[in-house]
Design an enzyme around this catalytic site. Structure first.
Site, mmCIF file in Angstrom:
data_model
loop_
_atom_site.group_PDB
_atom_site.id
_atom_site.type_symbol
_atom_site.label_atom_id
_atom_site.label_comp_id
_atom_site.label_asym_id
_atom_site.label_seq_id
_atom_site.Cartn_x
_atom_site.Cartn_y
_atom_site.Cartn_z
ATOM 1 N N LEU A 132 0.855 -1.190 0.000
ATOM 2 C CA LEU A 132 0.000 0.000 0.000
ATOM 3 C C LEU A 132 0.885 1.232 0.000
ATOM 4 O O LEU A 132 1.790 1.352 0.839
ATOM 5 C CB LEU A 132 -0.893 0.005 1.238
ATOM 6 C CG LEU A 132 -1.740 1.260 1.476
ATOM 7 C CD1 LEU A 132 -2.752 1.437 0.352
ATOM 8 C CD2 LEU A 132 -2.462 1.171 2.824
ATOM 9 N N ILE A 183 4.491 -1.012 3.187
ATOM 10 C CA ILE A 183 4.109 0.366 2.908
ATOM 11 C C ILE A 183 5.083 0.905 1.873
ATOM 12 O O ILE A 183 6.297 0.877 2.069
ATOM 13 C CB ILE A 183 4.151 1.237 4.181
ATOM 14 C CG1 ILE A 183 3.189 0.688 5.245
ATOM 15 C CG2 ILE A 183 3.799 2.677 3.828
ATOM 16 C CD1 ILE A 183 1.737 0.665 4.830
ATOM 17 N N LYS A 184 4.551 1.381 0.758
ATOM 18 C CA LYS A 184 5.395 1.887 -0.320
ATOM 19 C C LYS A 184 5.789 3.336 -0.050
ATOM 20 O O LYS A 184 4.925 4.190 0.171
ATOM 21 C CB LYS A 184 4.667 1.771 -1.667
ATOM 22 C CG LYS A 184 4.498 0.348 -2.138
ATOM 23 C CD LYS A 184 3.677 0.263 -3.405
ATOM 24 C CE LYS A 184 4.424 0.777 -4.613
ATOM 25 N NZ LYS A 184 3.656 0.566 -5.872
ATOM 26 N N ILE A 185 7.090 3.581 -0.086
ATOM 27 C CA ILE A 185 7.641 4.918 0.120
ATOM 28 C C ILE A 185 8.614 5.202 -1.020
ATOM 29 O O ILE A 185 9.452 4.352 -1.339
ATOM 30 C CB ILE A 185 8.380 5.020 1.468
ATOM 31 C CG1 ILE A 185 7.417 4.755 2.625
ATOM 32 C CG2 ILE A 185 9.039 6.393 1.632
ATOM 33 C CD1 ILE A 185 8.085 4.744 3.996
#
Length: 216
Positions: A107, A138-140
């Site tokens: 996400l 978690i996409k960063i």
């Protein structure tokens, strides 16, 4: 033997870059996992925008959430978390079978936070805790502002999928941020078992990098 099964048996992780509620409700995602050896899934705001705008599967839930006071990004992320939580449960057996090396879903934090390190960290932690799934990335983005956010997220125990890497140096910088986060955890006696992967991009498109940042 299916070509996807042959790739899987050679050690290649097959992830799909798509998710819709229709895929979940119809059993399509389950079929991908069971019949085509798919072992992970990633998403982004554009994917969810297309899913929500091109299907009526979300209509009733959108109305319910709106009546409950959700709107804008809050409503969007609630829908995304619902879908990804269901997908995470489907991939959990893969995650457990591979000792948490594979079986992840991803996400992405809001692109509106791209230049705000502190807000990115805060949102990454909030989404990770809100989902409460061991196999959620978690996409960063691996940008100038994103790199310290990646380090801080890893330090905080948030598994990270690093995106928007356009050169070998970007990949090195992302790996360095990952290692710094782990080193801070080790220095404080915390578990170093926080997972991460990196996605490399090119003018021809985006693909998952065959080289991942992992901690066994």
């Amino acid at each position: 033997m299916k070509p996807t099964k042959a790739l899987h048996d050679l050690g290649q992780s097959l992830w799909i870059d798509d998710i819709t509620r229709d895929m979940l409700d119809s059993g399509t995602l389950r079929k991908y996992i069971d019949d085509y050896s798919v072992t992970g899934l990633t998403s982004n705001p554009t994917i969810f925008d297309n899913a929500i705008s091109k299907s009526d599967s979300y209509d009733d839930e959108v109305k319910r959430l709106f009546k409950a006071g959700y709107s804008g990004e809050a409503l969007f992320f609630e829908l995304a978390l619902q879908d990804l939580s269901r997908a995470a449960d489907m991939f959990l057996p893969v995650h457990e079978r591979t000792a948490s090396v594979d079986g992840f879903v991803s996400l992405e934090v809001s692109p509106l936070l791209a230049y705000d390190t502190e807000a990115t960290v805060s949102e990454a932690k909030r989404l990770f805790e809100r989902a409460h799934k061991p196999n959620l990335f978690i996409k960063i983005p691996g940008t100038k502002e994103g790199l310290p956010a990646i380090e801080e997220a890893i330090y905080s125990g948030v598994s990270v999928n690093v995106t928007l890497l356009f050169s070998s140096q970007h990949c090195i910088d992302a790996a360095d941020a990952y290692m710094k986060g782990l080193e801070r955890r080790v220095a404080e006696g915390l578990s170093p078992d926080v997972r991460s992967v990196a996605r490399s991009s090119s003018a021809a498109g985006t693909r998952r990098s065959s080289t991942r940042c992992r901690r066994s």
